[in-house]
Design a protein around this motif. Structure first.
Motif, PDB file in Angstrom:
ATOM      1  N   GLY A 382       0.802  -1.130   0.104  1.00 23.63           N
ATOM      2  CA  GLY A 382      -0.024   0.026   0.067  1.00 23.63           C
ATOM      3  C   GLY A 382       0.717   1.323   0.081  1.00 23.63           C
ATOM      4  N   PHE A 383       2.101   1.314  -0.346  1.00 19.96           N
ATOM      5  CA  PHE A 383       3.030   2.303  -0.382  1.00 19.96           C
ATOM      6  C   PHE A 383       2.432   3.267  -1.514  1.00 19.96           C
ATOM      7  N   GLN A 384       2.315   4.580  -0.999  1.00 22.81           N
ATOM      8  CA  GLN A 384       1.990   5.762  -2.073  1.00 22.81           C
ATOM      9  C   GLN A 384       3.043   5.956  -2.907  1.00 22.81           C
ATOM     10  N   ASP A 385       4.324   5.669  -2.530  1.00 19.45           N
ATOM     11  CA  ASP A 385       5.560   6.072  -3.166  1.00 19.45           C
ATOM     12  C   ASP A 385       6.217   4.856  -3.795  1.00 19.45           C
ATOM     13  N   ALA A 386       5.472   3.755  -4.040  1.00 23.06           N
ATOM     14  CA  ALA A 386       6.156   2.522  -4.674  1.00 23.06           C
ATOM     15  C   ALA A 386       6.955   3.024  -6.131  1.00 23.06           C
ATOM     16  N   ASN A 387       6.334   3.913  -6.778  1.00 26.55           N
ATOM     17  CA  ASN A 387       7.223   4.191  -8.041  1.00 26.55           C
ATOM     18  C   ASN A 387       8.394   4.983  -7.955  1.00 26.55           C
ATOM     19  N   ARG A 388       8.719   5.343  -6.737  1.00 25.52           N
ATOM     20  CA  ARG A 388      10.211   5.973  -6.369  1.00 25.52           C
ATOM     21  C   ARG A 388      11.106   4.912  -5.960  1.00 25.52           C
ATOM     22  N   ILE A 389      10.814   3.538  -5.826  1.00 30.50           N
ATOM     23  CA  ILE A 389      11.688   2.638  -5.320  1.00 30.50           C
ATOM     24  C   ILE A 389      12.446   2.060  -6.469  1.00 30.50           C
ATOM     25  N   ALA A 391      14.174   0.011  -9.072  1.00 31.81           N
ATOM     26  CA  ALA A 391      13.829  -1.299  -9.685  1.00 31.81           C
ATOM     27  C   ALA A 391      14.409  -2.547  -9.016  1.00 31.81           C
ATOM     28  N   ARG A 392      15.645  -2.526  -8.474  1.00 31.16           N
ATOM     29  CA  ARG A 392      16.490  -3.692  -7.796  1.00 31.16           C
ATOM     30  C   ARG A 392      15.811  -4.002  -6.686  1.00 31.16           C
ATOM     31  N   ALA A 393      15.436  -2.979  -5.852  1.00 30.23           N
ATOM     32  CA  ALA A 393      14.833  -2.870  -4.602  1.00 30.23           C
ATOM     33  C   ALA A 393      13.535  -3.572  -4.408  1.00 30.23           C
ATOM     34  N   LEU A 394      12.708  -3.227  -5.529  1.00 27.49           N
ATOM     35  CA  LEU A 394      11.239  -3.750  -5.578  1.00 27.49           C
ATOM     36  C   LEU A 394      11.184  -5.030  -5.393  1.00 27.49           C
ATOM     37  N   ARG A 395      12.020  -6.044  -5.937  1.00 27.74           N
ATOM     38  CA  ARG A 395      11.958  -7.471  -5.591  1.00 27.74           C
ATOM     39  C   ARG A 395      12.114  -7.826  -4.080  1.00 27.74           C
ATOM     40  N   ALA A 396      13.135  -6.956  -3.450  1.00 26.72           N
ATOM     41  CA  ALA A 396      13.503  -7.311  -1.947  1.00 26.72           C
ATOM     42  C   ALA A 396      12.132  -6.776  -1.288  1.00 26.72           C
ATOM     43  N   VAL A 397      11.604  -5.661  -1.689  1.00 23.63           N
ATOM     44  CA  VAL A 397      10.386  -5.050  -0.576  1.00 23.63           C
ATOM     45  C   VAL A 397       9.495  -6.049  -0.801  1.00 23.63           C
ATOM     46  N   LEU A 398       9.120  -6.394  -2.030  1.00 23.24           N
ATOM     47  CA  LEU A 398       8.014  -7.527  -2.324  1.00 23.24           C
ATOM     48  C   LEU A 398       8.309  -8.773  -1.431  1.00 23.24           C
ATOM     49  N   ALA A 399       9.218  -9.389  -1.408  1.00 26.94           N
ATOM     50  CA  ALA A 399       9.792 -10.532  -0.609  1.00 26.94           C
ATOM     51  C   ALA A 399       9.832 -10.451   0.962  1.00 26.94           C
ATOM     52  N   ASP A 400       9.869  -9.023   1.302  1.00 26.16           N
ATOM     53  CA  ASP A 400       9.746  -8.812   2.718  1.00 26.16           C
ATOM     54  C   ASP A 400       8.403  -8.607   3.120  1.00 26.16           C
ATOM     55  N   PHE A 401       7.560  -8.303   2.151  1.00 21.57           N
ATOM     56  CA  PHE A 401       6.092  -8.484   2.511  1.00 21.57           C
ATOM     57  C   PHE A 401       5.667  -9.750   3.193  1.00 21.57           C
ATOM     58  N   GLN A 402       6.202 -10.916   2.399  1.00 24.74           N
ATOM     59  CA  GLN A 402       5.753 -12.105   2.664  1.00 24.74           C
ATOM     60  C   GLN A 402       6.312 -12.702   4.224  1.00 24.74           C
ATOM     61  N   ASN A 403       6.785 -11.773   4.682  1.00 25.50           N
ATOM     62  CA  ASN A 403       7.470 -12.207   6.113  1.00 25.50           C
ATOM     63  C   ASN A 403       6.341 -11.899   7.143  1.00 25.50           C
ATOM     64  N   GLY A 404       5.377 -11.437   6.861  1.00 30.61           N
ATOM     65  CA  GLY A 404       4.246 -10.780   7.666  1.00 30.61           C
ATOM     66  C   GLY A 404       4.807  -9.992   8.914  1.00 30.61           C
ATOM     67  N   ASP A 405       4.298 -10.267   9.875  1.00 27.90           N
ATOM     68  CA  ASP A 405       4.882  -9.342  11.258  1.00 27.90           C
ATOM     69  C   ASP A 405       6.335  -9.490  11.403  1.00 27.90           C
ATOM     70  N   LEU A 406       6.951 -10.319  10.908  1.00 29.93           N
ATOM     71  CA  LEU A 406       8.313 -10.666  11.018  1.00 29.93           C
ATOM     72  C   LEU A 406       9.157  -9.685  10.075  1.00 29.93           C
ATOM     73  N   SER A 407       8.540  -9.083   8.970  1.00 35.90           N
ATOM     74  CA  SER A 407       9.086  -8.380   8.227  1.00 35.90           C
ATOM     75  C   SER A 407      10.215  -7.224   8.773  1.00 35.90           C
ATOM     76  N   ASN A 408      11.111  -6.952   7.725  1.00 40.99           N
ATOM     77  CA  ASN A 408      12.092  -6.035   8.364  1.00 40.99           C
ATOM     78  C   ASN A 408      11.357  -4.602   8.333  1.00 40.99           C
ATOM     79  N   ILE A 409      10.744  -4.331   7.190  1.00 40.07           N
ATOM     80  CA  ILE A 409      10.048  -3.001   7.201  1.00 40.07           C
ATOM     81  C   ILE A 409       9.247  -2.761   8.311  1.00 40.07           C
ATOM     82  N   ARG A 410       8.285  -3.649   8.665  1.00 39.69           N
ATOM     83  CA  ARG A 410       7.315  -3.545   9.987  1.00 39.69           C
ATOM     84  C   ARG A 410       8.235  -3.338  11.232  1.00 39.69           C
ATOM     85  N   ARG A 411       9.324  -4.191  11.211  1.00 41.56           N
ATOM     86  CA  ARG A 411       9.982  -4.201  12.437  1.00 41.56           C
ATOM     87  C   ARG A 411      10.900  -2.603  12.714  1.00 41.56           C
ATOM     88  N   ALA A 412      11.344  -2.259  11.677  1.00 43.10           N
ATOM     89  CA  ALA A 412      12.041  -0.933  11.625  1.00 43.10           C
ATOM     90  C   ALA A 412      11.329   0.201  11.622  1.00 43.10           C
TER      91      ALA A 412
END
Length: 452
Positions: A382-389, A391-412
């Protein structure tokens, strides 16, 4: 009778003209000894006035053009903007015999905002006290002070005109002034010039501030302690971190994996900006300590016989082993992973959010990252600024979502609808990301490692 008398003269003149033309058309070597050949060569030579006079609008050439270098005693702790070209070095205005005053002029293709953000972040993270940071009618100015030295970064709002010699971009000034005591090398900052083996200012490999004297942590010392508490660290300022992140720092400190670059420091400075080298060092140390009993999960450190992957991280860099190891494992972009344009690591540049996840997700997933699009990231995170990420990092960000509450983005970063991919990461946020390694519940945390 008169016409007959003139004919020999006319014939003689025609012969001379013909002979001259023939000589001119033949190789000059065959006519080298004739006055005509000498005159013809002079007519082909470049006008000396053209070679001695500079082209309008361009500076006169000098023996040092293209070879401008910082003075040998230029302080090592002054950060150089990545990729910037040094144009000129002059004594700073207002300097006196009791102080060292140097003004250097640089050029970069980046924007004023990028340069300003870089210096604001890097100075704060390296313990400079910001005295001024504000725009003005003439441009942006950042003034900072540290250990009796003052640094001023001046960035004009109007870019200089582009020329054939200097491409489009902006110019900025770094003005440095220090007392003679500081400049002589008695302070810990300039002492690094003589003792630190890392490339010095003026070296093509130097692109940023060097570690201070004594700041030579070796990844091998913190990456594999003999026991979870063997290298335990105690920081006096963890309470300054956001409350949600304090436990992560405490656990990692007990494992001894958060080397701060100073053996005597009792401060972690959780709200300071993390650098790329710090994060690389912590990433390898945390992974290898948490997985200390699982050799197959460890990241192998680079060794001195390895050919350096990045030209700004030579073998004698204090973090060479960790950075080289990440590149050799294909966990960070480098020529080894097929990214031929990434020839520098920029170790002392601020760590950004997208880089934080780009390096960590492959260590969590330990397999190929999923294909990703801007739309997929928008729909999941639901990132409003996804288009600013990137291209290489997009895959990592999407993979991180699959970690649910243990995702790096949610933890940090907690709940957020803005990823802000270019925003700098604090040391506390970086620690939060490194507290857990694994994917979809199959992993280990620093807390788990402490009880094993």
């Amino acid at each position: 009778m008169n016409s007959v008398d003139r004919s020999p003269v006319l014939v003689s003149k025609k012969s001379l003209v013909l002979a001259g033309l023939v000589c001119a058309l033949l190789p000059l070597a065959s006519c080298a000894n004739t006055p005509f050949a000498e005159q013809f060569e002079r007519s082909l030579a470049a006008d000396p006035r053209l070679t001695d006079t500079p082209t309008a609008g361009q500076p006169s050439p000098s023996p040092t053009d293209g070879a401008t270098q910082l003075p040998a005693d230029f302080p090592s702790d002054i950060p150089r903007y990545p990729g910037a070209e040094l144009i000129e070095v002059t004594p700073a205005e207002g300097g006196d015999s009791a102080s060292t005053s140097v003004q250097s002029r640089w050029r970069t293709a980046d924007s004023i905002e990028q340069v300003q953000q870089f210096y604001r972040d890097i100075l704060q993270s390296n313990d400079w006290r910001i005295l001024e940071s504000s725009p003005s009618p003439d441009g942006a100015t950042i003034a900072a002070e540290r250990n009796g030295a003052r640094l001023t970064v001046s960035i004009p709002t109007t870019p200089p005109p582009a020329t054939s010699a200097l491409p489009s971009g902006i110019e900025f000034l770094l003005s440095y002034e220090a007392s003679s005591t500081t400049a002589s090398g008695t302070s810990e900052n300039t002492g690094a010039i003589a003792t630190n083996p890392v490339p010095q200012p003026g070296d093509p490999n130097f692109i940023g501030p060097l570690p201070q004297s004594g700041a030579t942590p070796q990844p091998t010392q913190s990456a594999q302690p003999s026991s979870p508490t063997a290298a335990a660290q105690t920081f006096s300022d963890i309470s300054q971190a956001p409350e949600e992140l304090r436990s992560y720092i405490e656990d990692l400190a007990k494992l001894g994996v958060l080397s701060t670059g100073s053996n005597s420091s009792q401060e972690f400075k959780p709200n300071a900006i993390a650098t790329r080298r710090e994060y690389a060092r912590w990433l390898v140390a945390a992974n290898n300590t948490i997985y200390r009993d699982r050799p197959a999960q460890k990241i192998r450190l680079g060794v001195s016989s390895d050919e350096p992957v990045f030209r700004d991280v030579p073998r004698n860099d204090p973090d060479f082993a960790a950075i080289q190891g990440l590149a050799e494992a294909g966990l960070i972009p480098s020529p080894l992973s097929g990214d031929a344009t990434t020839t520098t690591f920029r170790p002392d540049a601020p760590l950004t959010r997208e880089t934080l996840i780009l390096w960590k997700a492959p260590v969590d997933v330990r397999q190929s990252l999923p294909n990703a699009t801007v739309q997929a990231v928008q729909e999941t995170w639901g990132f409003q600024d996804a288009n600013r990420i990137d291209a290489r990092a997009l895959r990592a960000v999407l993979a991180d979502f699959q970690n649910g509450d243990l995702s790096n983005i949610r933890r940090a970063f907690g709940y957020t609808t803005l990823f802000q991919p270019k925003k700098s990461v604090t040391r506390a946020e970086a620690a939060a990301v490194l507290w857990y390694f694994g994917s979809q519940g199959d992993g280990l945390s620093a807390k788990d490692a402490l009880v094993e």
